[in-house]
Design a protein around this motif. Structure first.
Motif, PDB file in Angstrom:
ATOM      1  N   GLU A   1       0.837  -1.191   0.000  1.00  0.00           N
ATOM      2  CA  GLU A   1       0.000   0.000   0.000  1.00  0.00           C
ATOM      3  C   GLU A   1       0.871   1.240   0.000  1.00  0.00           C
ATOM      4  OE1 GLU A   1      -2.272   0.523   3.610  1.00  0.00           O
ATOM      5  OE2 GLU A   1      -0.866  -0.738   4.699  1.00  0.00           O
ATOM      6  N   PHE A   2       0.265   2.372  -0.365  1.00  0.00           N
ATOM      7  CA  PHE A   2       0.977   3.644  -0.311  1.00  0.00           C
ATOM      8  C   PHE A   2       1.236   4.013   1.152  1.00  0.00           C
ATOM      9  CE2 PHE A   2      -1.433   4.167  -4.367  1.00  0.00           C
ATOM     10  CZ  PHE A   2      -0.327   4.251  -5.218  1.00  0.00           C
ATOM     11  N   GLU A   3       2.355   4.695   1.396  1.00  0.00           N
ATOM     12  CA  GLU A   3       2.654   5.134   2.754  1.00  0.00           C
ATOM     13  C   GLU A   3       1.661   6.206   3.206  1.00  0.00           C
ATOM     14  OE1 GLU A   3       6.695   6.408   3.037  1.00  0.00           O
ATOM     15  OE2 GLU A   3       7.455   4.353   3.213  1.00  0.00           O
ATOM     16  N   VAL A   4       1.422   7.183   2.355  1.00  0.00           N
ATOM     17  CA  VAL A   4       0.416   8.229   2.605  1.00  0.00           C
ATOM     18  C   VAL A   4      -0.258   8.528   1.273  1.00  0.00           C
ATOM     19  CG1 VAL A   4       1.558   9.263   4.592  1.00  0.00           C
ATOM     20  CG2 VAL A   4       2.118  10.068   2.293  1.00  0.00           C
ATOM     21  N   ALA A   5      -1.491   9.001   1.340  1.00  0.00           N
ATOM     22  CA  ALA A   5      -2.208   9.326   0.107  1.00  0.00           C
ATOM     23  C   ALA A   5      -3.246  10.405   0.387  1.00  0.00           C
ATOM     24  CB  ALA A   5      -2.882   8.087  -0.472  1.00  0.00           C
ATOM     25  N   SER A   6      -3.372  11.346  -0.547  1.00  0.00           N
ATOM     26  CA  SER A   6      -4.376  12.395  -0.494  1.00  0.00           C
ATOM     27  C   SER A   6      -5.306  12.240  -1.692  1.00  0.00           C
ATOM     28  CB  SER A   6      -3.698  13.773  -0.527  1.00  0.00           C
ATOM     29  OG  SER A   6      -4.643  14.802  -0.748  1.00  0.00           O
ATOM     30  N   ILE A   7      -6.624  12.278  -1.428  1.00  0.00           N
ATOM     31  CA  ILE A   7      -7.629  12.237  -2.491  1.00  0.00           C
ATOM     32  C   ILE A   7      -8.510  13.472  -2.338  1.00  0.00           C
ATOM     33  CG2 ILE A   7      -9.536  10.965  -3.541  1.00  0.00           C
ATOM     34  CD1 ILE A   7      -8.412   8.420  -2.370  1.00  0.00           C
ATOM     35  N   LYS A   8      -8.498  14.330  -3.360  1.00  0.00           N
ATOM     36  CA  LYS A   8      -9.261  15.572  -3.305  1.00  0.00           C
ATOM     37  C   LYS A   8     -10.066  15.749  -4.580  1.00  0.00           C
ATOM     38  CE  LYS A   8      -5.901  18.024  -0.408  1.00  0.00           C
ATOM     39  NZ  LYS A   8      -5.021  19.214  -0.302  1.00  0.00           N
ATOM     40  N   PRO A   9     -11.213  16.442  -4.503  1.00  0.00           N
ATOM     41  CA  PRO A   9     -11.960  16.751  -5.733  1.00  0.00           C
ATOM     42  C   PRO A   9     -11.108  17.570  -6.691  1.00  0.00           C
ATOM     43  CG  PRO A   9     -13.301  17.174  -3.789  1.00  0.00           C
ATOM     44  CD  PRO A   9     -11.912  16.921  -3.294  1.00  0.00           C
ATOM     45  N   THR A  10     -11.209  17.274  -7.960  1.00  0.00           N
ATOM     46  CA  THR A  10     -10.477  18.033  -8.970  1.00  0.00           C
ATOM     47  C   THR A  10     -11.039  19.454  -9.041  1.00  0.00           C
ATOM     48  OG1 THR A  10     -10.065  16.038 -10.258  1.00  0.00           O
ATOM     49  CG2 THR A  10      -9.874  18.141 -11.414  1.00  0.00           C
TER      50      THR A  10
ATOM     51  N   TRP B   1     -22.535   9.413  -9.351  1.00  0.00           N
ATOM     52  CA  TRP B   1     -21.311  10.175  -9.134  1.00  0.00           C
ATOM     53  C   TRP B   1     -20.052   9.370  -9.448  1.00  0.00           C
ATOM     54  CZ3 TRP B   1     -17.728   8.320  -5.783  1.00  0.00           C
ATOM     55  CH2 TRP B   1     -18.143   7.491  -4.741  1.00  0.00           C
ATOM     56  N   VAL B   2     -20.148   8.048  -9.505  1.00  0.00           N
ATOM     57  CA  VAL B   2     -19.010   7.211  -9.887  1.00  0.00           C
ATOM     58  C   VAL B   2     -18.489   7.615 -11.262  1.00  0.00           C
ATOM     59  CG1 VAL B   2     -18.391   4.843 -10.555  1.00  0.00           C
ATOM     60  CG2 VAL B   2     -19.637   5.258  -8.436  1.00  0.00           C
ATOM     61  N   ASP B   3     -19.399   8.074 -12.129  1.00  0.00           N
ATOM     62  CA  ASP B   3     -19.033   8.554 -13.466  1.00  0.00           C
ATOM     63  C   ASP B   3     -18.730  10.045 -13.500  1.00  0.00           C
ATOM     64  OD1 ASP B   3     -18.971   6.431 -15.248  1.00  0.00           O
ATOM     65  OD2 ASP B   3     -21.136   6.431 -15.522  1.00  0.00           O
ATOM     66  N   SER B   4     -19.404  10.823 -12.661  1.00  0.00           N
ATOM     67  CA  SER B   4     -19.387  12.278 -12.840  1.00  0.00           C
ATOM     68  C   SER B   4     -18.352  12.995 -11.979  1.00  0.00           C
ATOM     69  CB  SER B   4     -20.773  12.855 -12.548  1.00  0.00           C
ATOM     70  OG  SER B   4     -21.175  12.563 -11.214  1.00  0.00           O
ATOM     71  N   ASP B   5     -18.154  12.580 -10.733  1.00  0.00           N
ATOM     72  CA  ASP B   5     -17.211  13.266  -9.852  1.00  0.00           C
ATOM     73  C   ASP B   5     -15.782  13.011 -10.307  1.00  0.00           C
ATOM     74  OD1 ASP B   5     -19.508  13.842  -8.490  1.00  0.00           O
ATOM     75  OD2 ASP B   5     -18.830  13.079  -6.550  1.00  0.00           O
ATOM     76  N   ARG B   6     -14.935  14.033 -10.190  1.00  0.00           N
ATOM     77  CA  ARG B   6     -13.534  13.921 -10.582  1.00  0.00           C
ATOM     78  C   ARG B   6     -12.638  14.096  -9.364  1.00  0.00           C
ATOM     79  NH1 ARG B   6     -15.848  12.168 -14.095  1.00  0.00           N
ATOM     80  NH2 ARG B   6     -15.832  12.644 -16.319  1.00  0.00           N
ATOM     81  N   TYR B   7     -11.539  13.322  -9.344  1.00  0.00           N
ATOM     82  CA  TYR B   7     -10.637  13.337  -8.202  1.00  0.00           C
ATOM     83  C   TYR B   7      -9.181  13.461  -8.639  1.00  0.00           C
ATOM     84  CZ  TYR B   7     -14.669  11.693  -5.574  1.00  0.00           C
ATOM     85  OH  TYR B   7     -15.919  11.586  -5.005  1.00  0.00           O
ATOM     86  N   ASP B   8      -8.382  14.071  -7.745  1.00  0.00           N
ATOM     87  CA  ASP B   8      -6.929  14.095  -7.870  1.00  0.00           C
ATOM     88  C   ASP B   8      -6.341  13.274  -6.736  1.00  0.00           C
ATOM     89  OD1 ASP B   8      -7.291  15.866  -9.953  1.00  0.00           O
ATOM     90  OD2 ASP B   8      -6.633  17.631  -8.816  1.00  0.00           O
ATOM     91  N   ILE B   9      -5.394  12.421  -7.051  1.00  0.00           N
ATOM     92  CA  ILE B   9      -4.711  11.606  -6.053  1.00  0.00           C
ATOM     93  C   ILE B   9      -3.227  11.924  -6.078  1.00  0.00           C
ATOM     94  CG2 ILE B   9      -4.077   9.259  -5.358  1.00  0.00           C
ATOM     95  CD1 ILE B   9      -6.664   8.269  -6.607  1.00  0.00           C
ATOM     96  N   VAL B  10      -2.658  12.144  -4.903  1.00  0.00           N
ATOM     97  CA  VAL B  10      -1.212  12.231  -4.738  1.00  0.00           C
ATOM     98  C   VAL B  10      -0.843  11.272  -3.621  1.00  0.00           C
ATOM     99  CG1 VAL B  10       0.770  13.686  -4.187  1.00  0.00           C
ATOM    100  CG2 VAL B  10      -1.159  14.649  -5.467  1.00  0.00           C
ATOM    101  N   ALA B  11       0.046  10.332  -3.906  1.00  0.00           N
ATOM    102  CA  ALA B  11       0.387   9.298  -2.936  1.00  0.00           C
ATOM    103  C   ALA B  11       1.878   9.033  -2.964  1.00  0.00           C
ATOM    104  CB  ALA B  11      -0.387   8.010  -3.236  1.00  0.00           C
ATOM    105  N   LYS B  12       2.407   8.566  -1.842  1.00  0.00           N
ATOM    106  CA  LYS B  12       3.826   8.259  -1.729  1.00  0.00           C
ATOM    107  C   LYS B  12       4.021   6.752  -1.669  1.00  0.00           C
ATOM    108  CE  LYS B  12       7.958   8.961   1.094  1.00  0.00           C
ATOM    109  NZ  LYS B  12       8.506   9.538   2.353  1.00  0.00           N
ATOM    110  N   ALA B  13       4.864   6.240  -2.562  1.00  0.00           N
ATOM    111  CA  ALA B  13       5.183   4.820  -2.576  1.00  0.00           C
ATOM    112  C   ALA B  13       6.271   4.520  -1.543  1.00  0.00           C
ATOM    113  CB  ALA B  13       5.650   4.390  -3.957  1.00  0.00           C
ATOM    114  N   PRO B  14       6.240   3.335  -0.936  1.00  0.00           N
ATOM    115  CA  PRO B  14       7.252   2.995   0.071  1.00  0.00           C
ATOM    116  C   PRO B  14       8.573   2.597  -0.563  1.00  0.00           C
ATOM    117  CG  PRO B  14       5.772   1.145  -0.257  1.00  0.00           C
ATOM    118  CD  PRO B  14       5.231   2.275  -1.105  1.00  0.00           C
TER     119      PRO B  14
END
Length: 269
Positions: A32-41, A86-99
């Motif tokens: 898994e990612f060490e840390v991850a941020s998920i925010k609306p685009t 919303w599975v189709d319509s909402d947009r997200y940005d992900i930034v995550a750190k790999a271990p």
């Protein structure tokens, strides 16, 4: 064409295809990612992609949950159903750190993305076979025009490069190195074409190739238009035949589809 499919194919640089993992004795675990941020685009954001930024930062920009699922599970979006609108319509940005200190290969990135979607979106699903429109990837008359790869899968800790579409309005290039036919089918179904692509070539080796074609309304959801009127390069279907000795045939076939049972919007970051 569905909005989710347009989201999947609108990215002008799309990464897909498998990569060799190195020995488990020399690679860290990528559970898994060490840390991850998920925010609306943010509104008005342009471009969509999923890629590593350097060795440790995994990013996904302007993606619907459905297209994130498609990437994580190597599916065409048309093979995913269920869930709220919303599975189709909402947009997200992900930034995550790999271990670890080694850049994860694509298979490892997608494994961590699957874990992230399950944790943050409470995603659960089941699989079921469905008869869908597909493209069958087969060998063209005259046989394949492919060169077995000379790239060592151990050339770097991350393995050989994944398949990457290099896209412009006039020309699309797909330089393949150490790629399987399953890799080729994967990048086609996840990025370029409307329907799932099934590898029916029977070819099991890894190959080096360079595919070049002029975009038209049949690829990338028509996002690139008709390409250049005076281009000397054929469209995708002709290029596959002429340059690789393969064929993409529109037909119907059984696909192991993914049906969403439960999903929730992520809370916080």
């Amino acid at each position: 064409m569905s909005e989710s499919l347009r989201s999947a194919v609108a990215a002008f640089v799309v990464v897909a295809g498998g990569m060799f993992a190195q020995s488990t004795a020399t690679r860290p675990g990528f559970a898994e990612f060490e840390v991850a941020s998920i925010k609306p685009t943010p509104p008005g954001a342009a471009g969509r992609w999923i890629r590593m930024q350097g060795a440790h930062e995994f990013t996904a920009k302007n993606h619907a949950l459905k297209t994130l699922i498609a990437a994580a599970y190597n599916l065409n979006p048309n093979a995913i159903s269920g869930g709220p609108a919303w599975v189709d319509s909402d947009r997200y940005d992900i930034v995550a750190k790999a271990p670890g200190e080694i850049r994860p290969n694509l298979d490892e990135q997608m494994s961590m993305l699957r874990k992230l979607l399950a944790d943050r979106f409470q995603l659960t699903f089941h699989r079921e076979p469905r008869e869908l429109h597909i493209y069958a990837l087969t060998i063209a008359k005259g046989g394949p025009k492919l060169k077995e790869s000379t790239v060592s899968p151990d050339a770097s800790p991350e393995g050989p490069p994944p398949l990457v579409f290099v896209v412009s309005p006039q020309l699309v290039r797909l330089p393949g190195r150490n790629a399987t036919m399953a890799d080729l089918a994967s990048v086609m179904q996840r990025a370029a074409l409307d329907y799932p692509v099934l590898d029916q070539t029977g070819l099991s080796a890894r190959y080096d190739f360079d595919l070049e074609f002029t975009p038209d309304e049949t690829v990338f959801g028509g996002a690139l238009g008709s390409g250049a009127d005076d281009s000397s390069k054929p469209n995708l279907f002709a290029a596959i035949s002429q340059q690789l000795g393969l064929r993409l045939e529109a037909t119907r076939g059984s696909v192991e589809a993914l049906v969403i049972d439960r999903v929730e919007r992520p809370s916080g970051n």
